[in-house]
Design a protein around this motif. Sequence first.
Motif, PDB file in Angstrom:
ATOM      1  N   LEU A 114     131.493  96.036  32.175  1.00  0.00           N
ATOM      2  CA  LEU A 114     130.999  94.748  32.694  1.00  0.00           C
ATOM      3  C   LEU A 114     129.774  94.493  33.369  1.00  0.00           C
ATOM      4  CD1 LEU A 114     132.795  92.057  32.650  1.00  0.00           C
ATOM      5  CD2 LEU A 114     133.410  92.569  34.947  1.00  0.00           C
ATOM      6  N   VAL A 115     129.096  93.431  32.790  1.00  0.00           N
ATOM      7  CA  VAL A 115     127.535  93.439  33.370  1.00  0.00           C
ATOM      8  C   VAL A 115     127.588  92.151  34.404  1.00  0.00           C
ATOM      9  CG1 VAL A 115     126.559  94.616  31.315  1.00  0.00           C
ATOM     10  CG2 VAL A 115     126.885  92.353  31.160  1.00  0.00           C
ATOM     11  N   THR A 116     128.669  91.552  34.332  1.00  0.00           N
ATOM     12  CA  THR A 116     128.820  90.206  35.382  1.00  0.00           C
ATOM     13  C   THR A 116     129.885  90.451  36.440  1.00  0.00           C
ATOM     14  OG1 THR A 116     130.159  89.233  33.929  1.00  0.00           O
ATOM     15  CG2 THR A 116     127.719  88.619  33.538  1.00  0.00           C
ATOM     16  N   PRO A 117     130.043  89.869  37.522  1.00  0.00           N
ATOM     17  CA  PRO A 117     130.724  89.939  38.410  1.00  0.00           C
ATOM     18  C   PRO A 117     132.368  89.784  37.851  1.00  0.00           C
ATOM     19  CG  PRO A 117     129.177  88.498  39.372  1.00  0.00           C
ATOM     20  CD  PRO A 117     128.810  88.746  37.915  1.00  0.00           C
ATOM     21  N   GLU A 118     133.146  90.627  38.238  1.00  0.00           N
ATOM     22  CA  GLU A 118     134.675  90.505  37.465  1.00  0.00           C
ATOM     23  C   GLU A 118     135.319  89.027  37.921  1.00  0.00           C
ATOM     24  OE1 GLU A 118     138.855  90.816  37.204  1.00  0.00           O
ATOM     25  OE2 GLU A 118     137.742  90.491  39.054  1.00  0.00           O
ATOM     26  N   ALA A 119     134.839  88.731  39.152  1.00  0.00           N
ATOM     27  CA  ALA A 119     135.418  87.494  39.560  1.00  0.00           C
ATOM     28  C   ALA A 119     134.989  86.126  39.198  1.00  0.00           C
ATOM     29  CB  ALA A 119     135.620  87.364  41.325  1.00  0.00           C
ATOM     30  N   GLY A 120     133.864  86.164  38.405  1.00  0.00           N
ATOM     31  CA  GLY A 120     133.339  85.006  37.847  1.00  0.00           C
ATOM     32  C   GLY A 120     133.912  84.223  36.770  1.00  0.00           C
ATOM     33  N   THR A 121     133.738  82.969  36.628  1.00  0.00           N
ATOM     34  CA  THR A 121     134.251  82.440  35.532  1.00  0.00           C
ATOM     35  C   THR A 121     133.781  82.812  34.263  1.00  0.00           C
ATOM     36  OG1 THR A 121     134.155  80.302  36.927  1.00  0.00           O
ATOM     37  CG2 THR A 121     134.442  80.003  34.764  1.00  0.00           C
TER      38      THR A 121
END
Length: 215
Positions: A119-126
């Motif tokens: 995962l290259v973006t925050p897990e909690a992001g939309t």
Amino acid sequence: MTSFVSRSSLAVAICSLVLTSSAVAQIKVEVGASVGMYSPVGGFKSASVHSSSLPNSASDLSGASFGAQLRLWVAPRVGFQLAGATSSTEVGNGLFSPGGRTPTTNASISTGSAQLLFLVTPEAGTARVWLGAGGGAIRHGGSTYEPFGTPVNYGAVMSVGSAIRIRGGLSANLGLTSMIYNLDIRGTAATDPGLSERGQQVDLLVHTGLSYSWH
């Protein structure tokens, strides 16, 4: 002494159970279904004999695709994915030949893959975006490839995917998967030993769909 060993063993067992339970509790499961377009962009090597029942080029096998995915996120940024998809198209186009009109045949392409995801973006992001790499199997079937034993080839798989949260565990998915492999289909005495469909293939699959996740 025996009592001390028994208590120590019990303590170790309880700690192991607690740690295992915590690890399992952190696993995030996602299941999804998708539709897309299967588009081979590789090429075939020249053959001494050509059959009108086989595609003239790899792009002739392009078609709508339907698939499913299972993702397991075992850490905030690391996961595994199992995916499968199938597409179908007509080959031959009913062309005219000296012997008359050649019938069309059905060619189906089924793929299965196992990939490691990052995962290259925050897990909690939309919106989440991940990269994947692994291996896969590509099966050529249908009446087009039945005389050749519905061959299966293996190769490398790379992908980029995303999930845009809609509500709760429901997300909209977008993705691009590429499969790189060597195609080696050869004729037999029942067909023609000179027939072949060979060459390095790069098959692209652009897909969209929905997924649902839970911990």
